[in-house]
Write a protein that holds these residues in place. Structure first.
Motif, PDB file in Angstrom:
ATOM      1  N   PHE A   8      97.448  75.449 113.124  1.00  0.00           N
ATOM      2  CA  PHE A   8      96.137  75.886 112.594  1.00  0.00           C
ATOM      3  C   PHE A   8      95.346  76.021 113.832  1.00  0.00           C
ATOM      4  CE2 PHE A   8      95.560  71.505 113.066  1.00  0.00           C
ATOM      5  CZ  PHE A   8      94.124  71.285 113.603  1.00  0.00           C
ATOM      6  N   ARG A   9      94.309  76.940 113.577  1.00  0.00           N
ATOM      7  CA  ARG A   9      93.044  77.055 114.565  1.00  0.00           C
ATOM      8  C   ARG A   9      91.966  76.675 113.678  1.00  0.00           C
ATOM      9  NH1 ARG A   9      93.716  83.190 116.975  1.00  0.00           N
ATOM     10  NH2 ARG A   9      96.297  83.027 117.822  1.00  0.00           N
ATOM     11  N   PRO A  10      90.978  75.926 114.409  1.00  0.00           N
ATOM     12  CA  PRO A  10      89.845  75.151 113.823  1.00  0.00           C
ATOM     13  C   PRO A  10      88.797  76.569 113.220  1.00  0.00           C
ATOM     14  CG  PRO A  10      90.397  74.102 115.896  1.00  0.00           C
ATOM     15  CD  PRO A  10      90.974  75.474 115.717  1.00  0.00           C
ATOM     16  N   ALA A  11      88.132  75.891 112.172  1.00  0.00           N
ATOM     17  CA  ALA A  11      87.199  76.869 111.544  1.00  0.00           C
ATOM     18  C   ALA A  11      85.977  77.077 112.615  1.00  0.00           C
ATOM     19  CB  ALA A  11      86.647  76.152 110.274  1.00  0.00           C
ATOM     20  N   GLU A  12      85.417  78.083 112.417  1.00  0.00           N
ATOM     21  CA  GLU A  12      84.424  78.742 113.191  1.00  0.00           C
ATOM     22  C   GLU A  12      83.455  79.548 112.462  1.00  0.00           C
ATOM     23  OE1 GLU A  12      86.310  78.756 117.666  1.00  0.00           O
ATOM     24  OE2 GLU A  12      85.804  80.549 116.932  1.00  0.00           O
ATOM     25  N   TYR A  13      82.247  79.587 112.660  1.00  0.00           N
ATOM     26  CA  TYR A  13      80.986  80.339 112.112  1.00  0.00           C
ATOM     27  C   TYR A  13      81.029  81.328 112.904  1.00  0.00           C
ATOM     28  CZ  TYR A  13      76.555  81.666 110.441  1.00  0.00           C
ATOM     29  OH  TYR A  13      75.421  82.305 110.014  1.00  0.00           O
ATOM     30  N   HIS A  14      80.820  82.728 111.915  1.00  0.00           N
ATOM     31  CA  HIS A  14      80.772  83.996 112.841  1.00  0.00           C
ATOM     32  C   HIS A  14      79.663  84.699 112.051  1.00  0.00           C
ATOM     33  CE1 HIS A  14      84.716  84.305 114.820  1.00  0.00           C
ATOM     34  NE2 HIS A  14      85.097  83.496 113.753  1.00  0.00           N
ATOM     35  N   ASN A  15      78.594  84.838 112.797  1.00  0.00           N
ATOM     36  CA  ASN A  15      77.063  85.446 112.294  1.00  0.00           C
ATOM     37  C   ASN A  15      76.996  86.697 112.947  1.00  0.00           C
ATOM     38  OD1 ASN A  15      74.743  85.544 111.372  1.00  0.00           O
ATOM     39  ND2 ASN A  15      73.623  84.517 112.888  1.00  0.00           N
ATOM     40  N   ALA A  16      77.402  87.459 112.076  1.00  0.00           N
ATOM     41  CA  ALA A  16      77.177  89.053 112.147  1.00  0.00           C
ATOM     42  C   ALA A  16      76.809  89.785 111.202  1.00  0.00           C
ATOM     43  CB  ALA A  16      78.645  89.668 112.685  1.00  0.00           C
ATOM     44  N   LYS A  17      76.847  91.081 110.953  1.00  0.00           N
ATOM     45  CA  LYS A  17      76.455  91.924 109.863  1.00  0.00           C
ATOM     46  C   LYS A  17      77.015  90.928 108.305  1.00  0.00           C
ATOM     47  CE  LYS A  17      76.352  96.316 107.668  1.00  0.00           C
ATOM     48  NZ  LYS A  17      76.407  97.969 107.904  1.00  0.00           N
ATOM     49  N   CYS A  18      78.287  90.605 108.396  1.00  0.00           N
ATOM     50  CA  CYS A  18      78.773  89.759 107.374  1.00  0.00           C
ATOM     51  C   CYS A  18      79.086  88.390 107.896  1.00  0.00           C
ATOM     52  CB  CYS A  18      79.922  90.494 106.989  1.00  0.00           C
ATOM     53  SG  CYS A  18      80.995  89.230 105.739  1.00  0.00           S
ATOM     54  N   SER A  19      78.193  87.549 107.730  1.00  0.00           N
ATOM     55  CA  SER A  19      78.305  86.142 107.822  1.00  0.00           C
ATOM     56  C   SER A  19      79.460  85.238 107.267  1.00  0.00           C
ATOM     57  CB  SER A  19      77.031  85.098 107.784  1.00  0.00           C
ATOM     58  OG  SER A  19      75.971  86.004 108.626  1.00  0.00           O
ATOM     59  N   TYR A  20      80.140  84.586 108.183  1.00  0.00           N
ATOM     60  CA  TYR A  20      81.376  83.999 107.274  1.00  0.00           C
ATOM     61  C   TYR A  20      81.944  83.112 108.388  1.00  0.00           C
ATOM     62  CZ  TYR A  20      84.136  86.912 110.654  1.00  0.00           C
ATOM     63  OH  TYR A  20      84.585  87.636 111.916  1.00  0.00           O
ATOM     64  N   VAL A  21      82.832  82.138 107.742  1.00  0.00           N
ATOM     65  CA  VAL A  21      83.613  81.013 108.356  1.00  0.00           C
ATOM     66  C   VAL A  21      84.916  81.394 108.482  1.00  0.00           C
ATOM     67  CG1 VAL A  21      84.356  78.543 108.310  1.00  0.00           C
ATOM     68  CG2 VAL A  21      81.879  79.246 108.029  1.00  0.00           C
ATOM     69  N   ALA A  22      85.567  81.322 109.449  1.00  0.00           N
ATOM     70  CA  ALA A  22      87.217  81.885 109.503  1.00  0.00           C
ATOM     71  C   ALA A  22      87.797  80.647 110.330  1.00  0.00           C
ATOM     72  CB  ALA A  22      87.377  83.184 110.451  1.00  0.00           C
ATOM     73  N   TYR A  23      88.971  80.501 109.684  1.00  0.00           N
ATOM     74  CA  TYR A  23      90.099  79.441 110.426  1.00  0.00           C
ATOM     75  C   TYR A  23      91.564  80.323 110.192  1.00  0.00           C
ATOM     76  CZ  TYR A  23      90.971  77.874 105.539  1.00  0.00           C
ATOM     77  OH  TYR A  23      90.953  77.951 104.288  1.00  0.00           O
ATOM     78  N   TYR A  24      92.531  79.879 110.929  1.00  0.00           N
ATOM     79  CA  TYR A  24      93.914  80.226 110.732  1.00  0.00           C
ATOM     80  C   TYR A  24      94.698  78.967 110.337  1.00  0.00           C
ATOM     81  CZ  TYR A  24      92.284  84.167 113.299  1.00  0.00           C
ATOM     82  OH  TYR A  24      91.685  85.486 113.615  1.00  0.00           O
ATOM     83  N   VAL A  25      95.589  79.358 109.394  1.00  0.00           N
ATOM     84  CA  VAL A  25      96.645  78.236 109.211  1.00  0.00           C
ATOM     85  C   VAL A  25      97.980  79.006 109.170  1.00  0.00           C
ATOM     86  CG1 VAL A  25      95.320  76.638 107.942  1.00  0.00           C
ATOM     87  CG2 VAL A  25      96.106  78.748 106.756  1.00  0.00           C
ATOM     88  N   ARG A  26      99.150  78.305 109.351  1.00  0.00           N
ATOM     89  CA  ARG A  26     100.383  79.046 109.496  1.00  0.00           C
ATOM     90  C   ARG A  26     100.832  79.129 108.014  1.00  0.00           C
ATOM     91  NH1 ARG A  26     103.597  79.604 113.320  1.00  0.00           N
ATOM     92  NH2 ARG A  26     102.239  78.477 114.665  1.00  0.00           N
ATOM     93  N   ASN A  27     101.393  80.012 107.637  1.00  0.00           N
ATOM     94  CA  ASN A  27     102.011  80.550 106.396  1.00  0.00           C
ATOM     95  C   ASN A  27     103.547  80.156 106.487  1.00  0.00           C
ATOM     96  OD1 ASN A  27     103.156  81.719 104.278  1.00  0.00           O
ATOM     97  ND2 ASN A  27     101.945  83.677 104.295  1.00  0.00           N
TER      98      ASN A  27
END
Length: 214
Positions: A8-27
């Protein structure tokens, strides 16, 4: 040296035109890291959004470090029932079974609570992310009202306990965040004097004499 996250990659907050929290996990089916994104545009106010995102990242990362993978279980943890929907369910469940004056009290309590949550951008948050810290802030806001005495304060507290007990029974939250909130003592209530201890003796004629001592 950069830390390497294999699954995985830890969750991070992205504050742009569309605010969101993104993280990566292995399928596990493709063995590839896949990005998961949670939009936060419904949370009103940039400061409230940032605070909510920080807490959400903490929740997600804690589960990721513990081995959680949304591909291996229902992703409903982060799409859980919101406060707004939970409150509607509470009213639909309870109101038909209580007296009209109790229904009016419910709506009075919720009018204030909904306004507070709306101003904080939390009506759309999943119930299971509501913490004891949030409960403390609710009661602090209530205590700051000059028109609220101890009895009314305690009535609100009892209502919030009942509301979140309903959420617990629905399995929308594990523990009631209001359960350990202390009741407010009325400073104008008269002190109750301790009664002296008594020892009852049978006088033999059916009459008991009570000897009092300190």
């Amino acid at each position: 040296m950069a830390m390497i996250f294999i699954d995985f990659r830890p969750a991070e907050y992205h504050n742009a035109k569309c605010s969101y929290v993104a993280y990566y996990v292995r399928n596990p089916e493709t063995d590839e890291l896949v990005r998961k994104r949670i939009k936060l545009n419904r949370v009103q106010g940039s400061r409230n959004r940032a605070k909510f995102a920080a807490r959400l990242c903490t929740e997600i990362n804690q589960k990721l470090y513990e081995g959680w993978n949304p591909f291996l279980e229902n992703d409903a943890f982060f799409r859980g029932t919101t406060l707004q929907k939970g409150i509607k369910d509470f009213l639909a469940s309870k109101c038909p079974n209580v007296r009209p004056d109790t229904v009016r009290s419910y709506h009075s309590y919720l009018k204030w609570f909904n306004a507070l949550m709306q101003n904080g951008g939390k009506l759309q948050m999943p119930i299971k992310l509501f913490t004891m810290h949030d409960a403390g802030k609710v009661m602090d806001a209530l205590a700051a009202r000059l028109d609220i005495g101890a009895a009314t304060y305690n009535s609100y507290l009892e209502f919030f306990r009942n509301l979140f007990n309903h959420f617990v029974t629905r399995d929308w939250i594990k523990e009631n965040p209001f359960s350990k909130m202390p009741r407010r003592r009325d400073p104008d209530a008269p002190a109750v004097a301790a009664e002296p201890l008594g020892i009852g003796l049978d006088d033999g004629d059916g009459v008991r004499t009570v000897l009092l001592h300190d």
